[in-house]
Design a protein around this motif. Structure first.
Motif, short mmCIF file in Angstrom:
data_model
loop_
_atom_site.label_atom_id
_atom_site.label_comp_id
_atom_site.label_asym_id
_atom_site.label_seq_id
_atom_site.Cartn_x
_atom_site.Cartn_y
_atom_site.Cartn_z
N PRO A 2 52.41 -5.79 95.57
CA PRO A 2 51.46 -4.79 96.06
C PRO A 2 52.18 -3.55 96.58
N ARG A 3 51.55 -2.41 96.40
CA ARG A 3 52.15 -1.19 96.92
C ARG A 3 52.00 -1.18 98.45
N ILE A 4 52.82 -0.39 99.08
CA ILE A 4 52.88 -0.37 100.54
C ILE A 4 51.52 -0.13 101.19
N ALA A 49 38.36 -1.55 95.45
CA ALA A 49 38.45 -0.67 96.61
C ALA A 49 39.37 0.49 96.24
N CYS A 50 38.85 1.71 96.33
CA CYS A 50 39.67 2.88 95.97
C CYS A 50 40.06 3.64 97.22
N HIS A 51 41.19 4.31 97.12
CA HIS A 51 41.63 5.15 98.23
C HIS A 51 40.93 6.49 98.19
N ILE A 52 40.47 6.93 99.33
CA ILE A 52 39.88 8.27 99.42
C ILE A 52 41.04 9.27 99.48
N ILE A 90 38.09 7.44 89.43
CA ILE A 90 38.38 8.01 90.74
C ILE A 90 39.89 8.05 91.01
N ASP A 91 40.55 6.95 90.67
CA ASP A 91 41.98 6.87 90.97
C ASP A 91 42.84 7.74 90.06
N THR A 92 42.33 8.10 88.87
CA THR A 92 43.15 8.90 87.97
C THR A 92 42.82 10.39 88.02
ZN LIG Z 1 43.65 3.54 95.15
#
Ligand SMILES: [Zn+2]
Ligand SMILES: [Zn+2]
Length: 353
Positions: A2-4, A49-52, A90-92
């Motif tokens: 997993p990323r940080i 779950a996406c990062h805003i 959203i993420d790209t």
């Molecule tokens: Zn994300």
């Protein structure tokens, strides 16, 4: 590995729960949880779950905030629940979706989820009930012909205007804005167009030669520009206000929808509210900027024929100075409009329904 700054599973569940396990992409609302074919007891979760504010600084990471602390970046306040398809988008695409847009969508998704639970509404019903008065603020730059349909169409979708003004009027406005942009590039020699949404207004700014978007109205040419402005005003003109201004080297086109005549006063300084005592005065005078080409005169409600008689042509001086008079009022009896047009042959009338 997993990323940080990935979300923990507890945070993911919190985000999914608060969105009712439905996609938060405006207008999607797809279910993301259901049974799995794997076994009698297993379930499948297609949501993400996406990062805003982005998890890491990538190329063109418009949403990466280097000052944000790691804890904050992986907290629920920085997440939004999406279906798999929209999560990937959203993420790209960090250019299209700003943090402001995503935060606003998250808020709407939570209100929608709540309304669906509390009032047993469908997703569409809840979305309409959840609408706010203002559009989501957005701004894009169009740097030439070719992408105007997509860029303008996406902003109109993302700002939520169709849930505020209605879908049909939004589609008609998109037609007009696309044609207007093409004209600005092809005939006005514009090099760039800025299109933005601000509270109750859509604003399109081009750096081409002076051009009034409404001037194509009534032209006999069957061009896209003429068709789109004619149809827009014919079908939705009553509550719609279009303002063309020239500022420096820019044409500024503002579109707004009035819910009452007084809204005009907030939209443009080239406006004046009349009251009943004004009609009885010998002459009517008010401050009006030299730069105003159009002057919006807002009438009080319940105007009668003799009020128009009292007004007479006291405002004709403004028309003679080259100002176009636009009277704005609640829907009036047709004979009142008739009287007004006799007194001010060049005027325009906007009747709010
Ligand atoms: Zn994300
Ligand atoms: Zn979706």
């Amino acid at each position: 590995m997993p990323r940080i700054d990935d979300f923990t599973s507890a945070v993911k569940i919190e985000l999914a729960n608060r969105a009712g396990y439905k996609c938060s992409f405006l207008g999607c609302g797809a279910a993301t949880m259901g049974p799995s074919a794997e076994s009698e007891s297993s379930s499948t979760n297609s949501g993400m779950a996406c990062h805003i504010s982005a998890a890491s600084a990538g190329i063109g990471a418009r949403r990466y905030d280097p000052d944000m602390k790691s804890d904050e970046r992986k907290s629920a306040s920085n997440g939004i629940w999406m279906c798999y398809t929209h999560g990937k988008i959203i993420d790209t695409d960090e250019t299209r979706f700003s943090t402001d847009t995503l935060r606003a969508w998250k808020k709407i998704a939570e209100i929608v989820a709540q309304l669906m639970v509390e009032r047993n509404l469908t997703y569409e019903q809840a979305l309409h009930a959840a609408k706010s008065k203002d559009m989501i603020t957005d701004s894009i730059l169009i740097e030439g012909i070719g992408k105007e349909n997509i860029l303008i169409g996406d902003v109109l979708h993302d700002c939520g205007v169709e849930y505020i003004w209605g879908r049909d009027i939004t589609n008609a406005i998109r037609d007009f804005l696309v044609e207007h942009s093409r004209n600005a590039f092809q005939h006005g020699n514009a090099t760039k167009i800025e299109f933005k949404t601000k509270k109750s207004k859509l604003i399109l700014i081009d750096d081409g030669v002076q051009f009034d978007g409404k001037s194509l109205l009534g032209s006999n040419k069957k061009s896209g520009g003429t068709i789109s402005i004619t149809q827009l005003l014919k079908n939705f003109g009553s509550n719609l206000i279009l303002i063309s201004e020239r500022e420096g080297n820019n044409n500024i086109l503002t579109i707004s929808k009035l819910s009452n005549p007084e809204d005009v006063l907030e939209i443009t300084p080239c406006s004046h509210q009349m009251d009943y005592s004004d009609f009885r005065k010998g002459s009517i005078e008010f401050e009006i900027s030299e730069t105003c080409k159009e002057l919006f005169i807002v009438f009080p409600k319940y105007i009668s024929p003799s009020d128009i008689g009292l007004l007479g042509n006291k405002l004709i001086g403004l028309e003679e100075k080259g100002k176009k008079l636009i009277f704005v009022m609640w829907r009036m009896n047709p004979w009142i409009i008739q009287m007004l047009k006799e007194n001010y042959p060049g005027c325009e009338v906007i009747q709010v329904e």
